[in-house]
Scaffold this active site. Sequence first.
Site, PDB file in Angstrom:
ATOM      1  CG  ASN A  10      -1.685   1.290   1.384  1.00 27.79           C
ATOM      2  OD1 ASN A  10      -1.823   2.047   0.418  1.00 27.79           O
ATOM      3  ND2 ASN A  10      -2.209   1.559   2.566  1.00 27.79           N
ATOM      4  CD1 TRP A  11       3.978   1.214  -2.549  1.00 24.41           C
ATOM      5  CD2 TRP A  11       3.730   1.992  -4.639  1.00 24.41           C
ATOM      6  NE1 TRP A  11       4.788   0.472  -3.371  1.00 24.41           N
ATOM      7  CE2 TRP A  11       4.655   0.921  -4.655  1.00 24.41           C
ATOM      8  CE3 TRP A  11       3.403   2.628  -5.842  1.00 24.41           C
ATOM      9  CZ2 TRP A  11       5.265   0.486  -5.826  1.00 24.41           C
ATOM     10  CZ3 TRP A  11       4.010   2.194  -7.011  1.00 24.41           C
ATOM     11  CH2 TRP A  11       4.930   1.128  -7.002  1.00 24.41           C
ATOM     12  CE  LYS A  12       0.396   3.649   4.655  1.00 24.00           C
ATOM     13  NZ  LYS A  12       0.168   3.781   6.064  1.00 24.00           N
ATOM     14  CG  HIS A 104      -5.697   2.051   5.193  1.00 25.69           C
ATOM     15  ND1 HIS A 104      -5.217   3.035   6.027  1.00 25.69           N
ATOM     16  CD2 HIS A 104      -4.681   1.151   5.047  1.00 25.69           C
ATOM     17  CE1 HIS A 104      -3.962   2.748   6.358  1.00 25.69           C
ATOM     18  NE2 HIS A 104      -3.618   1.610   5.767  1.00 25.69           N
ATOM     19  CD  GLU A 106      -2.827   5.750   6.538  1.00 25.45           C
ATOM     20  OE1 GLU A 106      -2.849   5.795   5.296  1.00 25.45           O
ATOM     21  OE2 GLU A 106      -1.891   5.245   7.188  1.00 25.45           O
ATOM     22  CD  GLU A 176      -3.504  -2.450   7.546  1.00 27.39           C
ATOM     23  OE1 GLU A 176      -2.367  -2.621   7.111  1.00 27.39           O
ATOM     24  OE2 GLU A 176      -4.203  -1.464   7.236  1.00 27.39           O
ATOM     25  N   GLY A 182       2.456   2.427  10.592  1.00 25.98           N
ATOM     26  CA  GLY A 182       3.376   3.540  10.366  1.00 25.98           C
ATOM     27  C   GLY A 182       4.094   4.001  11.622  1.00 25.98           C
ATOM     28  CB  SER A 222       5.349  -1.518  11.980  1.00 26.34           C
ATOM     29  OG  SER A 222       4.929  -0.178  12.138  1.00 26.34           O
ATOM     30  N   GLY A 243       2.862  -0.926   4.287  1.00 26.78           N
ATOM     31  CA  GLY A 243       2.968   0.469   3.871  1.00 26.78           C
ATOM     32  C   GLY A 243       4.421   0.840   3.649  1.00 26.78           C
ATOM     33  N   GLY A 244       5.030   1.474   4.652  1.00 25.59           N
ATOM     34  CA  GLY A 244       6.373   2.046   4.530  1.00 25.59           C
ATOM     35  C   GLY A 244       7.413   1.115   3.932  1.00 25.59           C
TER      36      GLY A 244
END
Length: 262
Positions: A10-12, A104, A106, A176, A182, A222, A243-244
């Site tokens: 997930n590159w956001k 998600h 966010e 999640e 993150g 994470s 993500g990251g």
Amino acid sequence: MSRKPIFAANWKMNKGASETEDFVKSFLSKQQGLNLPAEIVIAPPFVSLPKLADLLHDSNPGQNAHAIQIAAQNCSQYDSGAYTGEISVLMLREFFVHYVIIGHSERRAIYGETDATINAKIRKAREANLKPIFCIGETLAEREGGMLETVLRTQVTDGLKDVSEKDLSDIVIAYEPVWAIGTGVTATSEQAQEAHAFVRSLIADLYGSDSAAKIRIQYGGSVKPNNAAELMACPDIDGALIGGAALDPQSFLEIIRNGTAE
Ligand code: PEP
């Protein structure tokens, strides 16, 4: 029951078209010949979907490019019309999108998406034969307040309201914990396994034990190359939403490799 693990990047709001091209070329060259026993998914920003579709469509299948599926990070619950800034499921289909991340944390926290909105999006995605990656998870305050099971039960029950057993078979759940997204803080494998087993039991209550045994439940929060193996060894964890650490091709690949190593 063997469930094929699914690793989704997930590159956001990161990577426009040129960075997408750099990532994919590098990832494909590193992945060449590895034959990873997993489904690999990339969810770029909407504007990078055409580039990703071109790159994966045009690639030599010998590079395993065909094994990578494209996801969107969100979709509208509506078909078309006066919804400024929104993207419909049929628009996504034009770019070979197979998966869509829905709910998600966010989207829930920053854009106020409710379980009802998320449910509408899941049903709309299934109408277009898109496979939802349905995200759920508790905040730290909810966990510390003893609300973990109540929160997950509400999110699962309301998010899947009126979703048929057949449609469920094309849904992936991503557990999640919000406090792990993150933050660099990962759930321990015990915490993650416990939550995953509970989510699977909720699916069994709603749809029966066959559906529960088949549904894939990813862990997200994470995930890194150095914790993937331990998390993925848990019996109810079937891959990861990342993500990251999925912004770098080498790190994404190492997560998949470590998470699928026997
Ligand atoms: C996510 O955004 O779904 C996620 C899990 O992010 P990160 O891996 O950076 O915690």
